[in-house]
Enzyme design. Structure first.
Site, PDB file in Angstrom:
ATOM      1  N   CYS A   2      60.492 -42.976  43.527  1.00  0.00           N
ATOM      2  CA  CYS A   2      60.489 -42.364  42.622  1.00  0.00           C
ATOM      3  C   CYS A   2      59.693 -43.479  41.741  1.00  0.00           C
ATOM      4  O   CYS A   2      60.265 -44.606  41.448  1.00  0.00           O
ATOM      5  CB  CYS A   2      61.043 -41.253  41.975  1.00  0.00           C
ATOM      6  SG  CYS A   2      61.932 -40.376  42.702  1.00  0.00           S
ATOM      7  N   GLY A  28      55.369 -41.786  44.480  1.00  0.00           N
ATOM      8  CA  GLY A  28      55.916 -41.324  45.071  1.00  0.00           C
ATOM      9  C   GLY A  28      54.911 -39.743  44.063  1.00  0.00           C
ATOM     10  O   GLY A  28      53.720 -39.933  43.246  1.00  0.00           O
ATOM     11  N   ASN A 102      65.329 -41.944  39.612  1.00  0.00           N
ATOM     12  CA  ASN A 102      65.041 -43.449  40.818  1.00  0.00           C
ATOM     13  C   ASN A 102      66.062 -43.878  41.450  1.00  0.00           C
ATOM     14  O   ASN A 102      66.616 -44.543  40.873  1.00  0.00           O
ATOM     15  CB  ASN A 102      63.567 -44.356  40.313  1.00  0.00           C
ATOM     16  CG  ASN A 102      63.175 -45.037  41.107  1.00  0.00           C
ATOM     17  OD1 ASN A 102      62.871 -46.558  41.609  1.00  0.00           O
ATOM     18  ND2 ASN A 102      63.578 -44.462  43.001  1.00  0.00           N
ATOM     19  N   GLY A 103      66.058 -43.049  43.158  1.00  0.00           N
ATOM     20  CA  GLY A 103      66.988 -43.546  43.449  1.00  0.00           C
ATOM     21  C   GLY A 103      67.511 -42.477  44.381  1.00  0.00           C
ATOM     22  O   GLY A 103      67.482 -41.478  44.559  1.00  0.00           O
ATOM     23  N   TYR A 242      57.128 -53.508  50.928  1.00  0.00           N
ATOM     24  CA  TYR A 242      56.227 -52.450  51.387  1.00  0.00           C
ATOM     25  C   TYR A 242      55.712 -51.605  49.695  1.00  0.00           C
ATOM     26  O   TYR A 242      54.893 -51.265  49.251  1.00  0.00           O
ATOM     27  CB  TYR A 242      57.073 -50.821  51.797  1.00  0.00           C
ATOM     28  CG  TYR A 242      56.368 -50.094  51.897  1.00  0.00           C
ATOM     29  CD1 TYR A 242      55.183 -49.900  53.379  1.00  0.00           C
ATOM     30  CD2 TYR A 242      56.570 -49.132  51.687  1.00  0.00           C
ATOM     31  CE1 TYR A 242      54.041 -48.988  52.962  1.00  0.00           C
ATOM     32  CE2 TYR A 242      56.081 -47.874  51.491  1.00  0.00           C
ATOM     33  CZ  TYR A 242      54.590 -47.580  52.387  1.00  0.00           C
ATOM     34  OH  TYR A 242      54.206 -46.488  52.542  1.00  0.00           O
TER      35      TYR A 242
END
Length: 465
Positions: A2, A28, A102-103, A242
Protein backbone atom coordinates in the site's frame (compact mmCIF):
# COMPACT_ATOMS: atom_id res chain seq x y z
CA UNK A 1 1.50 -3.41 -0.62
CA UNK A 2 0.00 0.00 0.00
CA UNK A 3 0.98 3.64 -0.28
CA UNK A 4 0.37 6.21 2.44
CA UNK A 5 0.65 9.99 2.48
CA UNK A 6 -0.22 12.62 5.07
CA UNK A 7 0.24 16.31 5.75
CA UNK A 8 -0.28 18.49 8.81
CA UNK A 9 -1.14 22.18 9.05
CA UNK A 10 -1.53 23.02 5.35
CA UNK A 11 -4.63 24.78 4.03
CA UNK A 12 -4.58 22.60 0.90
CA UNK A 13 -4.08 19.33 2.76
CA UNK A 14 -6.56 17.15 0.86
CA UNK A 15 -5.42 18.29 -2.59
CA UNK A 16 -1.78 17.68 -1.69
CA UNK A 17 -2.68 14.24 -0.36
CA UNK A 18 -4.47 13.52 -3.64
CA UNK A 19 -1.35 14.42 -5.61
CA UNK A 20 0.82 12.41 -3.23
CA UNK A 21 -1.37 9.35 -3.83
CA UNK A 22 -0.96 9.82 -7.58
CA UNK A 23 2.78 9.33 -7.12
CA UNK A 24 2.14 6.25 -4.97
CA UNK A 25 -0.44 4.63 -7.24
CA UNK A 26 2.01 1.82 -8.10
CA UNK A 27 1.82 0.63 -4.49
CA UNK A 28 -1.84 -0.37 -4.80
CA UNK A 29 -4.62 -0.19 -7.34
CA UNK A 30 -7.64 -1.71 -5.60
CA UNK A 31 -8.91 1.28 -3.66
CA UNK A 32 -8.00 4.77 -2.54
CA UNK A 33 -9.16 7.13 0.17
CA UNK A 34 -8.52 10.42 1.93
CA UNK A 35 -9.72 11.73 5.28
CA UNK A 36 -9.35 15.37 6.36
CA UNK A 37 -9.91 17.31 9.58
CA UNK A 38 -11.40 20.81 9.37
CA UNK A 39 -11.28 21.74 13.05
CA UNK A 40 -14.68 20.30 13.91
CA UNK A 41 -15.07 16.93 12.20
CA UNK A 42 -13.42 14.33 9.99
CA UNK A 43 -14.40 14.17 6.32
CA UNK A 44 -13.90 10.83 4.54
CA UNK A 45 -13.97 9.96 0.85
CA UNK A 46 -12.90 6.55 -0.43
CA UNK A 47 -13.78 4.04 -3.09
CA UNK A 48 -12.67 1.15 -5.24
CA UNK A 49 -10.35 1.95 -8.12
CA UNK A 50 -7.53 4.31 -9.02
CA UNK A 51 -6.89 7.67 -7.41
CA UNK A 52 -7.89 9.69 -10.49
CA UNK A 53 -11.13 7.74 -10.86
CA UNK A 54 -12.26 8.45 -7.31
CA UNK A 55 -11.08 11.97 -6.57
CA UNK A 56 -12.78 14.29 -9.01
CA UNK A 57 -12.81 18.01 -8.25
CA UNK A 58 -16.27 17.77 -6.70
CA UNK A 59 -15.07 15.03 -4.32
CA UNK A 60 -11.99 16.95 -3.22
CA UNK A 61 -14.19 19.91 -2.34
CA UNK A 62 -15.83 17.69 0.27
CA UNK A 63 -12.49 17.32 2.07
CA UNK A 64 -11.84 20.66 3.81
CA UNK A 65 -9.25 21.21 6.48
CA UNK A 66 -5.53 21.57 7.10
CA UNK A 67 -4.83 17.98 8.23
CA UNK A 68 -5.24 14.98 5.91
CA UNK A 69 -4.04 11.45 5.26
CA UNK A 70 -4.46 9.34 2.13
CA UNK A 71 -4.11 5.70 1.18
CA UNK A 72 -3.87 3.62 -1.97
CA UNK A 73 -4.43 -0.06 -1.30
CA UNK A 74 -3.62 -3.52 -2.45
CA UNK A 75 -4.91 -6.04 0.05
CA UNK A 76 -2.68 -8.55 1.77
CA UNK A 77 -5.01 -8.86 4.75
CA UNK A 78 -8.77 -8.51 4.35
CA UNK A 79 -10.79 -8.92 1.19
CA UNK A 80 -10.92 -6.50 -1.74
CA UNK A 81 -14.19 -4.71 -0.91
CA UNK A 82 -15.04 -1.08 -0.23
CA UNK A 83 -15.58 -1.79 3.48
CA UNK A 84 -11.87 -2.61 3.73
CA UNK A 85 -10.78 0.47 1.80
CA UNK A 86 -8.79 2.93 3.87
CA UNK A 87 -8.73 5.28 5.70
CA UNK A 88 -10.77 3.57 8.39
CA UNK A 89 -12.61 6.16 10.49
CA UNK A 90 -14.25 5.57 13.89
CA UNK A 91 -15.74 7.59 16.72
CA UNK A 92 -14.33 6.94 20.18
CA UNK A 93 -14.49 8.43 23.66
CA UNK A 94 -11.21 10.16 22.76
CA UNK A 95 -12.77 11.74 19.65
CA UNK A 96 -12.84 10.70 16.01
CA UNK A 97 -9.89 8.75 14.60
CA UNK A 98 -8.79 7.92 11.08
CA UNK A 99 -6.02 5.44 10.26
CA UNK A 100 -4.11 4.16 7.21
CA UNK A 101 -1.61 1.33 7.15
CA UNK A 102 1.05 -0.14 4.87
CA UNK A 103 2.20 -3.58 5.93
CA UNK A 104 0.73 -6.69 7.48
CA UNK A 105 0.22 -7.64 11.12
CA UNK A 106 0.96 -11.25 12.03
CA UNK A 107 -0.99 -11.53 15.30
CA UNK A 108 -4.16 -9.66 14.36
CA UNK A 109 -6.36 -12.76 14.23
CA UNK A 110 -5.60 -13.73 17.81
CA UNK A 111 -6.22 -10.18 19.03
CA UNK A 112 -9.43 -9.89 16.99
CA UNK A 113 -10.80 -13.15 18.39
CA UNK A 114 -10.04 -12.04 21.93
CA UNK A 115 -11.67 -8.63 21.43
CA UNK A 116 -14.76 -10.16 19.81
CA UNK A 117 -15.19 -12.49 22.79
CA UNK A 118 -15.08 -9.39 25.00
CA UNK A 119 -17.79 -7.66 22.97
CA UNK A 120 -15.98 -5.71 20.25
CA UNK A 121 -17.78 -5.42 16.91
CA UNK A 122 -15.55 -5.14 13.85
CA UNK A 123 -16.71 -3.33 10.72
CA UNK A 124 -14.02 -4.70 8.38
CA UNK A 125 -11.85 -7.78 7.90
CA UNK A 126 -8.70 -5.64 7.65
CA UNK A 127 -5.91 -6.17 10.17
CA UNK A 128 -5.63 -2.38 10.52
CA UNK A 129 -8.92 -2.11 12.41
CA UNK A 130 -7.41 -4.11 15.28
CA UNK A 131 -5.23 -1.11 16.19
CA UNK A 132 -8.27 1.18 16.46
CA UNK A 133 -10.10 -1.29 18.72
CA UNK A 134 -7.08 -1.60 21.00
CA UNK A 135 -6.95 2.19 21.26
CA UNK A 136 -10.68 2.51 21.95
CA UNK A 137 -10.44 -0.03 24.76
CA UNK A 138 -7.51 1.79 26.34
CA UNK A 139 -8.45 5.50 26.20
CA UNK A 140 -5.96 8.08 27.43
CA UNK A 141 -6.15 11.83 27.87
CA UNK A 142 -3.25 12.11 25.43
CA UNK A 143 -4.38 10.05 22.47
CA UNK A 144 -0.79 9.32 21.51
CA UNK A 145 -0.42 7.28 24.70
CA UNK A 146 -3.40 5.20 23.61
CA UNK A 147 -1.77 4.51 20.23
CA UNK A 148 1.53 3.60 21.85
CA UNK A 149 -0.27 1.15 24.11
CA UNK A 150 -2.00 -0.43 21.11
CA UNK A 151 1.29 -0.76 19.25
CA UNK A 152 2.69 -2.67 22.21
CA UNK A 153 0.23 -5.45 21.43
CA UNK A 154 0.56 -5.82 17.67
CA UNK A 155 3.42 -7.47 15.80
CA UNK A 156 4.47 -7.52 12.20
CA UNK A 157 4.97 -4.86 9.57
CA UNK A 158 3.36 -1.45 9.76
CA UNK A 159 4.03 2.02 8.58
CA UNK A 160 0.91 3.91 9.53
CA UNK A 161 -0.61 7.37 9.80
CA UNK A 162 -3.27 8.35 12.32
CA UNK A 163 -5.34 11.54 12.11
CA UNK A 164 -7.05 12.88 15.22
CA UNK A 165 -8.69 16.16 16.18
CA UNK A 166 -5.45 17.34 17.78
CA UNK A 167 -2.58 15.91 15.72
CA UNK A 168 -1.28 13.70 12.94
CA UNK A 169 0.75 10.68 14.05
CA UNK A 170 3.16 8.57 11.99
CA UNK A 171 4.52 5.24 13.21
CA UNK A 172 6.91 2.64 11.87
CA UNK A 173 7.21 -0.84 13.35
CA UNK A 174 10.34 -1.69 15.39
CA UNK A 175 11.68 -3.92 12.63
CA UNK A 176 11.30 -1.21 9.98
CA UNK A 177 9.84 -3.54 7.34
CA UNK A 178 8.10 -0.82 5.31
CA UNK A 179 9.51 2.60 4.40
CA UNK A 180 8.13 5.86 5.79
CA UNK A 181 9.69 9.26 5.13
CA UNK A 182 9.29 12.61 6.90
CA UNK A 183 9.35 15.76 4.79
CA UNK A 184 8.06 19.32 4.80
CA UNK A 185 6.13 21.60 2.48
CA UNK A 186 6.57 25.28 3.36
CA UNK A 187 7.54 24.27 6.88
CA UNK A 188 4.55 21.92 7.31
CA UNK A 189 5.30 18.28 8.18
CA UNK A 190 4.34 15.62 5.64
CA UNK A 191 4.85 11.87 5.42
CA UNK A 192 5.07 9.45 2.52
CA UNK A 193 5.88 5.82 1.78
CA UNK A 194 8.34 6.96 -0.89
CA UNK A 195 10.21 10.11 -1.80
CA UNK A 196 8.70 10.26 -5.32
CA UNK A 197 5.56 11.83 -3.80
CA UNK A 198 7.69 14.63 -2.35
CA UNK A 199 9.30 15.20 -5.74
CA UNK A 200 5.89 15.77 -7.31
CA UNK A 201 4.88 18.26 -4.62
CA UNK A 202 8.20 20.08 -4.37
CA UNK A 203 8.52 18.95 -0.75
CA UNK A 204 11.82 18.73 1.08
CA UNK A 205 12.95 15.33 2.33
CA UNK A 206 14.01 15.58 5.95
CA UNK A 207 14.71 11.97 6.92
CA UNK A 208 13.34 8.47 7.10
CA UNK A 209 11.55 7.51 10.29
CA UNK A 210 13.70 5.14 12.30
CA UNK A 211 12.43 1.61 12.93
CA UNK A 212 10.17 1.79 15.96
CA UNK A 213 9.80 5.57 15.79
CA UNK A 214 6.48 7.32 16.39
CA UNK A 215 6.31 10.94 15.23
CA UNK A 216 3.54 13.29 16.38
CA UNK A 217 2.92 16.41 14.26
CA UNK A 218 1.01 19.37 15.67
CA UNK A 219 1.20 22.36 13.37
CA UNK A 220 4.85 22.99 12.60
CA UNK A 221 6.05 21.08 15.65
CA UNK A 222 6.85 17.41 15.88
CA UNK A 223 7.54 15.12 18.82
CA UNK A 224 9.25 11.77 18.49
CA UNK A 225 8.91 8.60 20.57
CA UNK A 226 10.63 5.25 20.36
CA UNK A 227 8.96 1.88 20.65
CA UNK A 228 10.96 -0.91 22.34
CA UNK A 229 13.94 -1.91 20.27
CA UNK A 230 14.25 -5.32 18.62
CA UNK A 231 17.47 -7.32 18.17
CA UNK A 232 17.82 -6.45 14.49
CA UNK A 233 16.04 -4.36 11.85
CA UNK A 234 14.30 -6.16 8.99
CA UNK A 235 13.90 -3.80 6.06
CA UNK A 236 12.14 -5.39 3.10
CA UNK A 237 14.73 -6.00 0.40
CA UNK A 238 11.96 -6.58 -2.15
CA UNK A 239 11.15 -2.86 -1.99
CA UNK A 240 14.50 -2.26 -3.71
CA UNK A 241 14.13 -5.19 -6.12
CA UNK A 242 10.64 -4.50 -7.38
CA UNK A 243 8.08 -2.63 -5.38
CA UNK A 244 9.35 0.94 -4.94
CA UNK A 245 9.44 3.36 -7.87
CA UNK A 246 12.94 3.66 -9.37
CA UNK A 247 12.94 7.45 -8.91
CA UNK A 248 12.37 7.04 -5.16
CA UNK A 249 14.68 6.79 -2.21
CA UNK A 250 13.83 4.15 0.39
CA UNK A 251 15.92 2.88 3.31
CA UNK A 252 18.51 5.52 2.44
CA UNK A 253 19.04 3.96 -1.01
CA UNK A 254 18.41 5.35 -4.46
CA UNK A 255 16.19 2.61 -5.88
CA UNK A 256 17.46 3.13 -9.42
CA UNK A 257 21.10 2.94 -8.35
CA UNK A 258 20.44 -0.21 -6.34
CA UNK A 259 18.80 -1.86 -9.34
CA UNK A 260 21.62 -0.79 -11.67
CA UNK A 261 24.07 -2.41 -9.25
CA UNK A 262 21.94 -5.57 -9.10
CA UNK A 263 21.95 -5.80 -12.88
CA UNK A 264 25.72 -5.33 -13.07
CA UNK A 265 26.27 -8.00 -10.41
CA UNK A 266 23.88 -10.30 -12.26
CA UNK A 267 25.94 -9.87 -15.45
CA UNK A 268 29.02 -11.02 -13.56
CA UNK A 269 27.27 -13.94 -11.88
CA UNK A 270 25.17 -15.02 -14.87
CA UNK A 271 26.88 -14.07 -18.14
CA UNK A 272 25.31 -15.15 -21.43
CA UNK A 273 26.52 -15.60 -24.99
CA UNK A 274 24.00 -13.23 -26.52
CA UNK A 275 23.45 -10.30 -28.88
CA UNK A 276 21.16 -7.95 -26.96
CA UNK A 277 19.70 -7.27 -23.50
CA UNK A 278 15.93 -6.75 -23.32
CA UNK A 279 14.23 -5.57 -20.11
CA UNK A 280 10.81 -6.78 -19.01
CA UNK A 281 9.17 -3.40 -18.47
CA UNK A 282 8.94 -1.58 -16.26
CA UNK A 283 10.44 -3.18 -13.15
CA UNK A 284 13.23 -4.93 -15.06
CA UNK A 285 14.46 -1.78 -16.78
CA UNK A 286 17.20 -0.57 -14.46
CA UNK A 287 18.54 -4.06 -13.76
CA UNK A 288 18.70 -4.64 -17.52
CA UNK A 289 20.54 -1.35 -17.99
CA UNK A 290 23.05 -2.42 -15.33
CA UNK A 291 23.42 -5.81 -17.02
CA UNK A 292 23.99 -4.13 -20.40
CA UNK A 293 26.62 -1.75 -19.10
CA UNK A 294 28.53 -4.48 -17.30
CA UNK A 295 28.35 -7.06 -20.08
CA UNK A 296 28.88 -4.69 -23.00
CA UNK A 297 25.78 -6.05 -24.75
CA UNK A 298 23.49 -3.37 -26.24
CA UNK A 299 20.21 -2.63 -24.47
CA UNK A 300 17.18 -2.82 -26.75
CA UNK A 301 13.58 -2.07 -25.85
CA UNK A 302 12.29 -5.26 -27.38
CA UNK A 303 9.14 -5.36 -25.25
CA UNK A 304 6.70 -2.45 -25.14
CA UNK A 305 4.35 -2.01 -22.25
CA UNK A 306 0.78 -0.76 -22.51
CA UNK A 307 0.72 1.75 -19.65
CA UNK A 308 -3.05 1.73 -19.46
CA UNK A 309 -2.96 -1.73 -17.92
CA UNK A 310 -2.08 -2.34 -14.25
CA UNK A 311 0.96 -4.29 -13.10
CA UNK A 312 0.24 -8.00 -13.58
CA UNK A 313 1.91 -8.89 -10.28
CA UNK A 314 -0.57 -6.93 -8.20
CA UNK A 315 -3.80 -7.64 -10.01
CA UNK A 316 -5.97 -9.32 -7.38
CA UNK A 317 -7.86 -11.87 -9.52
CA UNK A 318 -6.28 -14.96 -11.02
CA UNK A 319 -8.56 -14.65 -14.05
CA UNK A 320 -6.91 -11.33 -14.90
CA UNK A 321 -3.42 -12.82 -14.65
CA UNK A 322 -4.28 -15.41 -17.31
CA UNK A 323 -4.61 -12.85 -20.11
CA UNK A 324 -2.86 -9.86 -18.54
CA UNK A 325 0.57 -10.50 -20.10
CA UNK A 326 -0.56 -10.11 -23.70
CA UNK A 327 -2.59 -7.04 -22.86
CA UNK A 328 0.34 -5.54 -20.99
CA UNK A 329 3.32 -6.39 -23.25
CA UNK A 330 3.98 -6.60 -26.98
CA UNK A 331 7.30 -7.50 -28.67
CA UNK A 332 9.15 -5.35 -31.19
CA UNK A 333 9.92 -7.98 -33.81
CA UNK A 334 12.42 -5.89 -35.71
CA UNK A 335 14.67 -5.71 -32.64
CA UNK A 336 14.28 -9.33 -31.52
CA UNK A 337 14.11 -11.44 -34.69
CA UNK A 338 17.21 -13.54 -35.24
CA UNK A 339 18.89 -12.32 -32.04
CA UNK A 340 20.12 -14.17 -29.01
CA UNK A 341 18.31 -12.30 -26.25
CA UNK A 342 19.12 -11.79 -22.57
CA UNK A 343 15.72 -11.16 -21.00
CA UNK A 344 16.01 -9.39 -17.63
CA UNK A 345 13.22 -9.39 -15.03
CA UNK A 346 13.09 -8.71 -11.30
CA UNK A 347 11.58 -12.00 -10.06
CA UNK A 348 9.75 -15.20 -10.90
CA UNK A 349 6.78 -15.96 -8.65
CA UNK A 350 4.47 -18.66 -10.03
CA UNK A 351 6.36 -18.97 -13.30
CA UNK A 352 3.26 -18.51 -15.45
CA UNK A 353 4.03 -14.91 -16.45
CA UNK A 354 7.69 -15.67 -17.22
CA UNK A 355 6.66 -18.62 -19.36
CA UNK A 356 4.32 -16.44 -21.41
CA UNK A 357 6.93 -13.70 -21.86
CA UNK A 358 9.61 -16.18 -22.99
CA UNK A 359 7.15 -17.68 -25.46
CA UNK A 360 6.25 -14.19 -26.70
CA UNK A 361 9.91 -13.36 -27.35
CA UNK A 362 10.45 -16.66 -29.17
CA UNK A 363 7.37 -16.08 -31.32
CA UNK A 364 8.83 -12.68 -32.23
CA UNK A 365 11.73 -14.54 -33.82
CA UNK A 366 14.40 -14.67 -31.10
CA UNK A 367 17.09 -17.26 -31.86
CA UNK A 368 17.71 -17.88 -28.14
CA UNK A 369 16.21 -16.56 -24.89
CA UNK A 370 18.41 -16.38 -21.79
CA UNK A 371 16.36 -15.36 -18.76
CA UNK A 372 18.15 -13.42 -16.00
CA UNK A 373 16.48 -12.54 -12.69
CA UNK A 374 17.77 -9.70 -10.49
CA UNK A 375 16.84 -11.43 -7.21
CA UNK A 376 17.16 -14.93 -5.74
CA UNK A 377 14.46 -17.60 -6.27
CA UNK A 378 11.23 -16.66 -4.46
CA UNK A 379 10.55 -19.82 -2.49
CA UNK A 380 8.59 -18.62 0.55
CA UNK A 381 5.50 -16.41 0.97
CA UNK A 382 5.74 -12.98 2.57
CA UNK A 383 3.81 -12.39 5.80
CA UNK A 384 4.78 -8.73 6.10
CA UNK A 385 2.93 -6.93 3.33
CA UNK A 386 4.09 -8.08 -0.12
CA UNK A 387 1.47 -10.08 -1.98
CA UNK A 388 3.09 -13.39 -2.78
CA UNK A 389 1.00 -16.57 -2.99
CA UNK A 390 1.16 -19.55 -0.68
CA UNK A 391 4.26 -21.72 -0.88
CA UNK A 392 2.56 -24.42 -2.92
CA UNK A 393 2.04 -21.85 -5.69
CA UNK A 394 5.65 -20.61 -5.74
CA UNK A 395 7.56 -22.40 -8.46
CA UNK A 396 10.91 -22.12 -6.65
CA UNK A 397 9.47 -23.89 -3.58
CA UNK A 398 9.74 -27.30 -5.26
CA UNK A 399 11.70 -26.68 -8.48
CA UNK A 400 15.44 -26.14 -8.79
CA UNK A 401 16.84 -23.69 -11.34
CA UNK A 402 17.17 -26.22 -14.22
CA UNK A 403 13.55 -27.33 -13.73
CA UNK A 404 12.33 -23.71 -13.60
CA UNK A 405 14.30 -23.01 -16.78
CA UNK A 406 12.63 -25.95 -18.46
CA UNK A 407 9.20 -24.86 -17.22
CA UNK A 408 9.46 -21.30 -18.56
CA UNK A 409 11.02 -22.48 -21.82
CA UNK A 410 14.26 -20.48 -21.70
CA UNK A 411 17.58 -21.60 -23.14
CA UNK A 412 19.24 -20.68 -19.83
CA UNK A 413 18.24 -19.18 -16.52
CA UNK A 414 20.28 -17.45 -13.82
CA UNK A 415 19.24 -15.69 -10.64
CA UNK A 416 21.14 -13.06 -8.70
CA UNK A 417 22.59 -14.59 -5.53
CA UNK A 418 21.40 -13.39 -2.16
CA UNK A 419 24.92 -12.26 -1.32
CA UNK A 420 25.07 -10.37 -4.59
CA UNK A 421 21.74 -8.67 -3.99
CA UNK A 422 22.60 -7.53 -0.48
CA UNK A 423 25.94 -6.17 -1.66
CA UNK A 424 24.00 -3.74 -3.85
CA UNK A 425 22.09 -2.16 -0.95
CA UNK A 426 23.31 0.25 1.68
CA UNK A 427 23.45 -0.95 5.25
CA UNK A 428 24.47 -4.21 6.83
CA UNK A 429 23.28 -7.34 5.01
CA UNK A 430 21.58 -8.61 8.16
CA UNK A 431 19.48 -5.42 8.38
CA UNK A 432 17.23 -6.66 5.56
CA UNK A 433 14.37 -9.13 5.63
CA UNK A 434 15.06 -11.89 3.10
CA UNK A 435 12.37 -14.35 4.22
CA UNK A 436 10.82 -14.67 0.74
CA UNK A 437 14.11 -16.16 -0.46
CA UNK A 438 15.40 -17.93 2.64
CA UNK A 439 12.35 -18.72 4.78
CA UNK A 440 14.01 -16.94 7.72
CA UNK A 441 11.00 -15.20 9.25
CA UNK A 442 12.17 -12.83 11.97
CA UNK A 443 8.68 -12.15 13.34
CA UNK A 444 6.76 -15.40 13.88
CA UNK A 445 3.02 -15.65 13.33
CA UNK A 446 0.73 -15.54 16.36
CA UNK A 447 0.30 -13.67 19.61
CA UNK A 448 3.21 -12.15 21.50
CA UNK A 449 3.79 -11.23 25.10
CA UNK A 450 3.43 -7.56 26.03
CA UNK A 451 6.52 -5.51 25.34
CA UNK A 452 8.37 -3.23 27.72
CA UNK A 453 8.13 0.46 28.52
CA UNK A 454 8.01 3.06 25.76
CA UNK A 455 10.71 5.71 25.72
CA UNK A 456 10.23 9.30 24.48
CA UNK A 457 13.42 10.44 22.73
CA UNK A 458 13.07 14.06 21.58
CA UNK A 459 11.00 17.05 20.54
CA UNK A 460 11.93 19.11 17.51
CA UNK A 461 10.78 21.58 14.89
CA UNK A 462 9.85 19.85 11.64
CA UNK A 463 12.12 22.18 9.70
CA UNK A 464 15.06 21.10 11.86
CA UNK A 465 14.31 17.35 11.92
Amino acid sequence: MCGIFGIEGHEDAANLSYLGLHALQHRGQESSGIVSWDGSRLHLERGMGHVADIFKESVLKRLPGSRAIGHTRYSTSGTSIVANAQPIVVKTSMGPLGIIHNGNLVNDREIRQQLEKEGSIFQTTSDTEVILHLMARNPREDIVESLLGALERVRGAYSLLLVTESCLVAARDPHGFRPLILGEIHGRPCFSSESCAFDLLGAKILRELKPGEVVVARGKNIESYRLPRVPEPSRCAFELVYFARPDSEVFGDSVSEARLAMGARLAREGPADADIVVPVPDSGLFAALGYSRESGLPLEFGLIRNHYVGRTFIEPKQSIRHFGVKIKLNPVRGLIAGKKVVLVDDSIVRGTTSKKIVRMVREAGAAEVHLRISSPPTAFPCHYGIDTPSRDQLIAADHDVPKICQHVGADSLAYLSLEGLLSCAHGAPDSYCTACWTGGYRVPMGENQSQTELFPIRTEEASEA
